[in-house]
Write an enzyme that holds these catalytic residues in place. Structure first.
Site, PDB file in Angstrom:
ATOM      1  N   ASP A 175      73.572  42.088  32.739  1.00  0.00           N
ATOM      2  CA  ASP A 175      72.600  42.880  33.498  1.00  0.00           C
ATOM      3  C   ASP A 175      71.396  41.984  33.771  1.00  0.00           C
ATOM      4  OD1 ASP A 175      71.328  45.227  34.623  1.00  0.00           O
ATOM      5  OD2 ASP A 175      70.096  45.321  32.831  1.00  0.00           O
TER       6      ASP A 175
ATOM      7  N   GLY B 237      66.073  43.903  41.301  1.00  0.00           N
ATOM      8  CA  GLY B 237      66.049  44.947  42.334  1.00  0.00           C
ATOM      9  C   GLY B 237      65.030  44.803  43.434  1.00  0.00           C
TER      10      GLY B 237
ATOM     11  N   CYS C 241      75.049  46.461  36.095  1.00  0.00           N
ATOM     12  CA  CYS C 241      73.813  46.472  36.870  1.00  0.00           C
ATOM     13  C   CYS C 241      74.189  46.888  38.292  1.00  0.00           C
ATOM     14  CB  CYS C 241      73.219  45.063  36.852  1.00  0.00           C
ATOM     15  SG  CYS C 241      71.774  44.848  37.907  1.00  0.00           S
ATOM     16  N   ASN C 242      73.619  47.982  38.761  1.00  0.00           N
ATOM     17  CA  ASN C 242      73.948  48.468  40.107  1.00  0.00           C
ATOM     18  C   ASN C 242      73.559  47.434  41.162  1.00  0.00           C
ATOM     19  OD1 ASN C 242      74.473  51.709  39.921  1.00  0.00           O
ATOM     20  ND2 ASN C 242      73.129  50.993  38.303  1.00  0.00           N
ATOM     21  N   THR C 243      72.413  46.798  40.949  1.00  0.00           N
ATOM     22  CA  THR C 243      71.884  45.846  41.923  1.00  0.00           C
ATOM     23  C   THR C 243      72.793  44.621  42.016  1.00  0.00           C
ATOM     24  OG1 THR C 243      69.702  46.595  41.216  1.00  0.00           O
ATOM     25  CG2 THR C 243      69.774  44.633  42.580  1.00  0.00           C
TER      26      THR C 243
ATOM     27  N   CYS D  53      70.328  53.176  38.349  1.00  0.00           N
ATOM     28  CA  CYS D  53      69.984  51.857  37.794  1.00  0.00           C
ATOM     29  C   CYS D  53      70.215  51.978  36.301  1.00  0.00           C
ATOM     30  CB  CYS D  53      68.524  51.526  38.092  1.00  0.00           C
ATOM     31  SG  CYS D  53      67.863  50.149  37.124  1.00  0.00           S
ATOM     32  N   THR D  54      70.853  50.966  35.709  1.00  0.00           N
ATOM     33  CA  THR D  54      71.270  51.109  34.313  1.00  0.00           C
ATOM     34  C   THR D  54      70.097  51.120  33.325  1.00  0.00           C
ATOM     35  OG1 THR D  54      71.695  48.717  34.263  1.00  0.00           O
ATOM     36  CG2 THR D  54      73.577  50.173  34.691  1.00  0.00           C
ATOM     37  N   HIS D  55      68.920  50.766  33.774  1.00  0.00           N
ATOM     38  CA  HIS D  55      67.751  50.869  32.896  1.00  0.00           C
ATOM     39  C   HIS D  55      67.317  52.332  32.701  1.00  0.00           C
ATOM     40  CE1 HIS D  55      67.300  46.547  33.608  1.00  0.00           C
ATOM     41  NE2 HIS D  55      66.364  46.517  32.675  1.00  0.00           N
TER      42      HIS D  55
HETATM   43  N1  DGL Z   1      69.569  47.426  35.814  1.00  0.00           N
HETATM   44  C1  DGL Z   1      69.603  47.096  37.199  1.00  0.00           C
HETATM   45  C2  DGL Z   1      70.409  48.120  38.003  1.00  0.00           C
HETATM   46  O1  DGL Z   1      71.236  48.804  37.471  1.00  0.00           O
HETATM   47  C3  DGL Z   1      68.394  46.757  37.977  1.00  0.00           C
HETATM   48  C4  DGL Z   1      67.092  46.476  37.425  1.00  0.00           C
HETATM   49  C5  DGL Z   1      66.424  45.349  38.175  1.00  0.00           C
HETATM   50  O2  DGL Z   1      66.644  44.226  37.806  1.00  0.00           O
HETATM   51  O3  DGL Z   1      65.702  45.627  39.149  1.00  0.00           O
HETATM   52  O4  DGL Z   1      70.242  48.213  39.201  1.00  0.00           O
END
Ligand code: DGL
Length: 265
Positions: free
Chosen positions: A16, A49, A79-81, A190-192
């Site tokens: 991630d 992101g 990580c979605n991004t 977003c996984t955060h």
């Molecule tokens: N955790 C990441 C996601 O799932 C993005 C956070 C980032 O780096 O902006 O998109």
């Protein structure tokens, strides 16, 4: 010749842009307790992101190479991004490696949809991507889906200590304008964000809104893909989790283990 039994004993790689992917890893550990995992958080280069696609792809490939060098039998881009920027190319470059990515859990939100609005909180980059726009297009007829760009939100998790007032001010500025009487679901794209769930729920009170994310779905897909290749270990052992972070800072590693232990809300 690949020695499949040897390969089975390798850990599963997770990556991630920082600590967010741990929300996916904790589900993966729960459903595959016999497996070993290596988690690499690229906090030094976070956030992804708000960066350009090319840059994110390069950063993602760099992390994947670090994981591959250590030997992994499968990869979760948690990580979605990074998924939207790099997963297609990763699959081309590493055709023999089982790779799963994560995307905003719009599908389950639509499946359980009653009549209200669905909000999707995600990074500006995820929302701009064609992959996400195609996903939206697929469900547009079935529900009203609104994207909420959340630049600056992942930082609350990376910092480790959450100032509730500051976070509430963030929600007021960035989320409140999108909320309406009939908002029924918020997709955490977003996984955060799953780590912010208790705070978000409190902010939303007295509204009752479903908060959903793709962490379990992604972990189940990872398990399925490994099992298909006969790469899952026997269940008679307890695996380990090794966490690495590009900052090289011990406090980031400690924080990562704490997040991993956080009960799933
Ligand atoms: N955790 C990441 C996601 O799932 C993005 C956070 C980032 O780096 O902006 O998109």
């Amino acid at each position: 010749m690949i020695d499949w039994d040897q390969k089975k004993n390798l850990p599963i790689g997770f990556m991630d842009s920082g600590l967010g992917g741990l929300s996916v890893l904790r589900e993966a550990v729960r459903i595959m307790p016999a497996e070993d995992f290596i988690y690499y958080g690229d906090s030094l280069h976070a956030p992804y992101g708000t960066k350009e696609e090319e840059v994110i792809r390069e950063l993602t490939f760099n992390v994947v190479k670090i994981l591959l060098k250590q030997g992994i039998k499968g990869l979760a881009v948690a990580c979605n991004t990074a998924t939207s920027a790099a997963v297609r190319r990763l699959r081309i470059d590493y055709p023999n490696l089982p790779i799963v990515g994560i995307e905003p859990a719009i599908k389950p939100a639509v499946v359980n949809h009653k009549n209200g609005r669905i909000l999707v909180m995600a990074t500006p980059m995820t929302i701009r991507q064609k992959k996400y726009q195609t996903l939206l297009e697929r469900y547009r007829e079935q529900a009203e889906i609104i994207s909420v760009p959340c630049g600056g939100l992942m930082e609350f998790v990376e910092r480790g200590r959450i100032e509730e007032d500051e976070l509430n001010a963030y929600f007021e500025e960035h989320l409140l304008p999108y909320l309406s009487e009939d908002t029924e679901t918020i997709v955490l794209g977003c996984t955060h964000y799953p780590f912010l769930k208790p705070y978000l729920r409190k902010f939303l009170e007295p509204r009752v809104i479903d908060l959903i994310d793709g962490s379990l779905g992604t972990s189940m897909e990872l398990k399925r893909r490994l099992s298909e290749k006969n790469l899952l270990r026997e269940e008679n052992r307890k695996g380990y989790v090794k966490i690495q972070n590009s900052t090289g800072r011990q406090d980031m590693i400690d924080l990562s283990y704490r997040l991993l232990e956080m009960p799933v809300d």
